[in-house]
Design a protein around this motif. Sequence first.
Motif, mmCIF file in Angstrom:
data_model
loop_
_atom_site.group_PDB
_atom_site.id
_atom_site.type_symbol
_atom_site.label_atom_id
_atom_site.label_comp_id
_atom_site.label_asym_id
_atom_site.label_seq_id
_atom_site.Cartn_x
_atom_site.Cartn_y
_atom_site.Cartn_z
ATOM 1 N N LEU A 155 7.808 11.033 -2.668
ATOM 2 C CA LEU A 155 8.727 10.127 -3.352
ATOM 3 C C LEU A 155 8.017 8.866 -3.822
ATOM 4 C CD1 LEU A 155 11.731 10.486 -0.878
ATOM 5 C CD2 LEU A 155 11.354 11.707 -3.033
ATOM 6 N N SER A 156 7.057 8.398 -3.027
ATOM 7 C CA SER A 156 6.295 7.220 -3.434
ATOM 8 C C SER A 156 5.016 7.117 -2.614
ATOM 9 C CB SER A 156 7.123 5.939 -3.260
ATOM 10 O OG SER A 156 7.385 5.698 -1.897
ATOM 11 N N ILE A 157 4.070 6.398 -3.183
ATOM 12 C CA ILE A 157 2.817 6.079 -2.491
ATOM 13 C C ILE A 157 2.604 4.584 -2.654
ATOM 14 C CG2 ILE A 157 0.319 6.388 -2.436
ATOM 15 C CD1 ILE A 157 0.724 9.236 -3.449
ATOM 16 N N ASP A 158 2.407 3.914 -1.528
ATOM 17 C CA ASP A 158 2.189 2.476 -1.527
ATOM 18 C C ASP A 158 0.741 2.217 -1.118
ATOM 19 O OD1 ASP A 158 2.860 -0.328 -1.560
ATOM 20 O OD2 ASP A 158 2.878 -0.248 0.644
ATOM 21 N N ILE A 159 0.016 1.482 -1.965
ATOM 22 C CA ILE A 159 -1.396 1.189 -1.693
ATOM 23 C C ILE A 159 -1.562 -0.323 -1.608
ATOM 24 C CG2 ILE A 159 -3.760 1.417 -2.550
ATOM 25 C CD1 ILE A 159 -2.750 3.884 -4.165
ATOM 26 N N LYS A 160 -2.060 -0.797 -0.475
ATOM 27 C CA LYS A 160 -2.308 -2.233 -0.302
ATOM 28 C C LYS A 160 -3.539 -2.628 -1.128
ATOM 29 C CE LYS A 160 0.708 -2.811 3.093
ATOM 30 N NZ LYS A 160 2.053 -2.814 2.655
ATOM 31 N N PRO A 161 -3.494 -3.781 -1.763
ATOM 32 C CA PRO A 161 -4.602 -4.213 -2.637
ATOM 33 C C PRO A 161 -5.961 -4.268 -1.940
ATOM 34 C CG PRO A 161 -2.724 -5.701 -2.854
ATOM 35 C CD PRO A 161 -2.403 -4.744 -1.740
ATOM 36 N N GLU A 162 -5.972 -4.582 -0.646
ATOM 37 C CA GLU A 162 -7.267 -4.744 0.037
ATOM 38 C C GLU A 162 -8.054 -3.443 0.151
ATOM 39 O OE1 GLU A 162 -4.106 -4.797 3.404
ATOM 40 O OE2 GLU A 162 -4.283 -5.652 1.419
ATOM 41 N N ILE A 163 -7.406 -2.286 -0.022
ATOM 42 C CA ILE A 163 -8.134 -1.017 0.069
ATOM 43 C C ILE A 163 -8.714 -0.605 -1.286
ATOM 44 C CG2 ILE A 163 -6.170 0.518 -0.306
ATOM 45 C CD1 ILE A 163 -9.108 1.091 2.110
ATOM 46 N N VAL A 164 -8.279 -1.251 -2.343
ATOM 47 C CA VAL A 164 -8.737 -0.882 -3.680
ATOM 48 C C VAL A 164 -10.083 -1.560 -3.953
ATOM 49 C CG1 VAL A 164 -8.207 -0.875 -6.144
ATOM 50 C CG2 VAL A 164 -6.364 -0.634 -4.465
ATOM 51 N N ASP A 165 -11.122 -0.759 -3.943
ATOM 52 C CA ASP A 165 -12.482 -1.232 -4.227
ATOM 53 C C ASP A 165 -13.037 -0.342 -5.325
ATOM 54 O OD1 ASP A 165 -15.161 -1.880 -4.339
ATOM 55 O OD2 ASP A 165 -15.524 -1.636 -2.181
#
Length: 115
Positions: A62-72
């Motif tokens: 239904l959704s995927i939530d990604i915290k900004p700190e993991i985006v590299d």
Amino acid sequence: MRANIPKGMGGGPQNMNAMIKQAQKMQEDMAALQEELDNREYDISAGGGVVGVKINGKKEILSIDIKPEIVDPDDIETLSDILVAAVNEAIKRVEDTNSAEMSKITGSVGFPGMF
């Protein structure tokens, strides 16, 4: 030739009717439970909570939530691995829950390939 069936085995028409009614009741209970399980939603997190997945009982994401700190941008592989782990855990949770709930109705009677 006539078979000798011990008393209590076979049981005649009344026993057969009772077994049929019991099977029909089990089938109705299973259908109602399956509908309830399909409508459930599960929240799963992975990577220490940096990725969250919401899935329903039909195993639809239904959704995927990604915290900004993991985006590299230099390490997409880590994000990809965490996403895969979260989705796999979500699917496993749905399957385990469905199996456990259905076994409460069916007991030890197995229905291969049904779920």
